[in-house]
Design a protein around this motif. Structure first.
Motif, PDB file in Angstrom:
ATOM      1  N   ASN A  17       5.964   4.824  -2.239  1.00 46.70           N
ATOM      2  CA  ASN A  17       6.647   4.729  -0.768  1.00 46.70           C
ATOM      3  C   ASN A  17       7.496   5.859  -0.516  1.00 46.70           C
ATOM      4  O   ASN A  17       7.650   6.652   0.526  1.00 46.70           O
ATOM      5  CB  ASN A  17       7.196   3.496  -0.751  1.00 46.70           C
ATOM      6  CG  ASN A  17       6.234   2.324  -0.374  1.00 46.70           C
ATOM      7  OD1 ASN A  17       5.082   2.510   0.029  1.00 46.70           O
ATOM      8  ND2 ASN A  17       6.581   1.141  -0.779  1.00 46.70           N
ATOM      9  N   SER A  20       6.225   8.962   1.056  1.00 45.61           N
ATOM     10  CA  SER A  20       5.846   8.888   2.447  1.00 45.61           C
ATOM     11  C   SER A  20       6.641   9.922   3.341  1.00 45.61           C
ATOM     12  O   SER A  20       6.252  10.252   4.461  1.00 45.61           O
ATOM     13  CB  SER A  20       5.825   7.403   2.798  1.00 45.61           C
ATOM     14  OG  SER A  20       7.116   6.780   2.858  1.00 45.61           O
ATOM     15  N   ARG A 360       0.867   6.598   8.864  1.00 39.01           N
ATOM     16  CA  ARG A 360       1.539   6.115   8.016  1.00 39.01           C
ATOM     17  C   ARG A 360       1.958   4.647   8.047  1.00 39.01           C
ATOM     18  O   ARG A 360       1.648   3.863   8.991  1.00 39.01           O
ATOM     19  CB  ARG A 360       3.344   6.711   7.958  1.00 39.01           C
ATOM     20  CG  ARG A 360       3.215   8.220   7.608  1.00 39.01           C
ATOM     21  CD  ARG A 360       2.548   8.166   6.445  1.00 39.01           C
ATOM     22  NE  ARG A 360       2.445   9.938   6.105  1.00 39.01           N
ATOM     23  CZ  ARG A 360       1.390  10.563   5.982  1.00 39.01           C
ATOM     24  NH1 ARG A 360       0.255  10.142   6.358  1.00 39.01           N
ATOM     25  NH2 ARG A 360       1.544  11.833   5.604  1.00 39.01           N
ATOM     26  N   PRO A 361       2.184   3.726   6.914  1.00 41.76           N
ATOM     27  CA  PRO A 361       2.623   4.219   5.685  1.00 41.76           C
ATOM     28  C   PRO A 361       1.567   4.978   4.844  1.00 41.76           C
ATOM     29  O   PRO A 361       0.369   4.833   5.087  1.00 41.76           O
ATOM     30  CB  PRO A 361       3.121   2.880   4.859  1.00 41.76           C
ATOM     31  CG  PRO A 361       2.041   2.003   5.684  1.00 41.76           C
ATOM     32  CD  PRO A 361       1.944   2.276   6.891  1.00 41.76           C
ATOM     33  N   TRP A 364      -0.366   1.500   0.830  1.00 40.22           N
ATOM     34  CA  TRP A 364      -0.500   0.140   1.171  1.00 40.22           C
ATOM     35  C   TRP A 364      -1.241  -0.797   0.180  1.00 40.22           C
ATOM     36  O   TRP A 364      -1.730  -0.169  -0.733  1.00 40.22           O
ATOM     37  CB  TRP A 364      -1.801   0.258   2.705  1.00 40.22           C
ATOM     38  CG  TRP A 364      -2.711   1.115   2.459  1.00 40.22           C
ATOM     39  CD1 TRP A 364      -2.471   2.565   2.837  1.00 40.22           C
ATOM     40  CD2 TRP A 364      -4.016   0.920   2.063  1.00 40.22           C
ATOM     41  NE1 TRP A 364      -4.012   3.117   2.852  1.00 40.22           N
ATOM     42  CE2 TRP A 364      -4.848   2.077   2.031  1.00 40.22           C
ATOM     43  CE3 TRP A 364      -4.629  -0.276   1.602  1.00 40.22           C
ATOM     44  CZ2 TRP A 364      -6.160   2.337   1.720  1.00 40.22           C
ATOM     45  CZ3 TRP A 364      -6.176  -0.344   1.419  1.00 40.22           C
ATOM     46  CH2 TRP A 364      -6.771   1.039   1.359  1.00 40.22           C
TER      47      TRP A 364
END
Length: 585
Positions: A17, A20, A360-361, A364
């Motif tokens: 994450n 991102s 985005r994200p 996942w």
């Protein structure tokens, strides 16, 4: 870019994450690797929060005692103030009047090394250095001295620093916070103020790149004739010096317990920002995709770029199989991993219209497992991007061209901004809009109208976009020689101010024309592709009426691809099966 510390030791999903938001790309080209002998760096400033506009700071003289306020580039947060230089140089975008250009990508690195007490963030570092430097070497010196004196506020950062003769990669990370109290003043201070860093000149004839992963590994130390530490920073102007580094870059790592080997074995990246799966797949992949286009041997690093063989690291720089042009660099910034098995337009995530983007994200979850989307060079959340071209055989006023664009690099237009301009196109100027303020004639919003509309039917609309994009960029590149010659003739006749005025008018008129032309393109696309139909063109740049000149000629309804039909039928069974008895349309 966009300040976000990568949590190296966090959980696997959290690591994903963090990437991102790390989203910038820089490519670096030396004189000997370019088709015309120019140096070039590219930069995509990618962020979901950054409004694309063309910064401009005129040269200025300041009285003694003037202070400069520092605001974090990412957020606008006030960090403090430092003494202003007595003389600053003109800066347009990320290039100054002496053909010095700087770009960056954030790699984050060790979270505990971010210094919340520092005054200089990475954005301020770039733009202050541009205002105070006449060469890449001077810019590196200015940046190193700024963080040493005032502290470095941001997380780990890679910088591209170039001038008309040289190109450098410069990687930096803070030293964290160790608060002490001064015995005399009783004031609290950070005993770890400053940063550790390494800067390496890219050898002539080679190219490099960085994209949110620290790339400098081992490097020659000060006992080599080509390398110095920051204790001898004034020697950076010796042309034989090719590597400069913070004097404590290794000793600090030992103090923190990050490294215990021999000095000559020390690797900056492996110590301060070790590459992991995300660093390879989301970041190094973009550098590899650039490299593989210009060097046939780079396929041996494909597994590394995919995150599967992290010990097989790519070299910091490579020798290209051919010389590179400005047009090449624009095209490399538009890469969607075409020509590889990871091509984002080829899998089902692209939908029936071959969209090479994933919203985005970036990562996942499904049934307890973490998945991800690819992160290609071209991305939807670009604020602005550029190709900075520096040419040593011309006077600085003419030699530096800052090819600038806003929004998604794949569907934008790079137009020429000469580094000596005294104003910028109104459509690109600061303050006309922001991410929450729409304006009809802001370049950023006009280009976003086109790109976001095109995302609905990408396979068809991108063809019309590329047609106009190529038309404009081909024209601007072909006009460069005559513009150069006109300005150069004025300078040679003793009319430098008139030359700069000419270059400014050319830049302003060209930029404003691009935005007006793109607005026309949006209107054309809206009419042609409205409601899923595709109207016929008339061969004259417009759309075709029927033979009565009353309504559009027959409109086309392009079919969906067979793979999409097959998946839909497998999902819905006979629900959509047409049955002739009693059925209708």
């Amino acid at each position: 870019m966009r300040k976000l510390t990568i949590q190296i030791f966090a959980a696997f999903a959290l690591l994903f994450n963090s990437y991102s938001s790390n989203a910038c790309t820089n490519f670096l080209v030396t004189k000997g690797a370019s088709a015309d002998g120019s140096t070039m760096i590219t930069y995509a400033a990618d962020s979901h929060y950054l409004f694309g506009e063309l910064y401009f700071r005129p040269a200025a003289v300041y009285p003694s005692g003037t202070m400069m306020k520092i605001y974090e580039w990412d957020t606008g947060k006030y960090l403090g103030e430092i003494p202003q230089a007595s003389q600053t140089y003109s800066v347009v975008g990320n290039m100054n009047e002496y053909q010095v250009a700087i770009g960056e990508t954030t790699y984050g690195g060790r979270e505990e090394l971010q210094d919340s007490t520092g005054l200089i963030d990475y954005g301020s570092l770039m733009y202050i250095a541009l205002q105070r430097s006449k060469s890449a070497r001077e810019a590196i010196k200015v940046m190193a001295e700024l963080v040493e004196k005032y502290g470095y506020y941001s997380s780990g950062e890679s910088f591209s620093v170039a001038d008309k003769n040289e190109v450098w990669i410069f990687e930096m990370i803070g030293k964290g916070v160790d608060l002490k109290v001064d015995r005399k003043t009783k004031k609290t201070y950070n005993a770890n103020r400053g940063a550790v860093w390494v800067a390496i000149r890219i050898p002539d004839g080679y190219v490099s790149g960085h994209a949110n992963q620290a790339r400098i590994t081992t490097f020659p130390l000060e006992n080599m004739k080509t390398s110095i530490s920051s204790k001898n920073l004034d020697k950076i102007f010796d042309p034989n010096i090719e590597v400069v580094y913070a004097h404590d870059v290794i000793s600090f790592a030992r103090k923190k317990g990050y490294f215990n080997g021999k000095d000559e074995e020390f690797s900056f990246s492996d110590t301060y920002a070790p590459v992991d799966f995300g660093g390879a797949r989301f970041c190094e992949m973009r550098v590899w995709s650039f490299f593989k286009e210009i060097n046939k041997d780079m396929w041996k690093y494909f597994d590394y770029a995919k995150g599967h063989n992290l010990k097989n690291r790519m070299p910091l720089y490579i020798k290209p199989d051919r010389k590179l042009s400005v047009r090449d660099m624009m095209d490399f910034m538009r890469d969607h991993l075409e020509g590889t098995e990871l091509d984002m337009s080829k899998d089902e995530g692209a939908g029936p219209h071959a969209l090479p983007y994933r919203w985005r994200p970036l990562t996942w979850k499904y049934e307890g497992k973490t998945y991800f989307n690819e992160r290609a060079t071209a991305t939807q959340q670009t604020g602005f991007s550029f190709v900075a071209q520096m040419r040593s055989w011309l006077p600085d006023a003419v030699g530096g061209i800052f090819w600038f664009s806003v929004d998604d690099a794949a569907s934008t237009v790079y137009f020429p901004v000469y580094c000596s301009v005294t104003s910028v196109p109104e459509a690109y100027a600061e303050g006309r809009g922001d991410m929450l303020t729409y304006c009809d004639d802001c370049a950023f919003w006009v280009f976003n109208k086109v790109s976001n509309f095109a995302y609905l039917r990408y396979d068809l609309m991108i063809q019309d976009i590329k047609k106009v994009q190529n038309e404009l960029e081909t024209r601007f590149i072909s006009q460069t020689d005559i513009v150069d010659k006109t300005a150069l003739e004025l300078i040679n006749n003793g009319n430098k101010d008139e030359a700069i005025s000419f270059l400014t008018d050319y830049t302003v008129n060209t930029g404003n024309y691009v935005v007006a032309r793109w607005e026309k393109l949006f209107q054309f696309l809206l009419m042609k592709f409205m409601d899923g139909n595709v109207k016929q063109e008339d061969g004259k740049g417009g759309l075709k009426y029927n033979k009565y000149n009353y309504c559009p000629a027959h409109v086309d309804n392009p079919d969906y691809p067979d793979w999409w039909k097959k998946n839909l039928i497998e999902e819905t069974g006979d629900k959509l099966l047409y049955k002739s008895e009693g059925g209708g349309h």
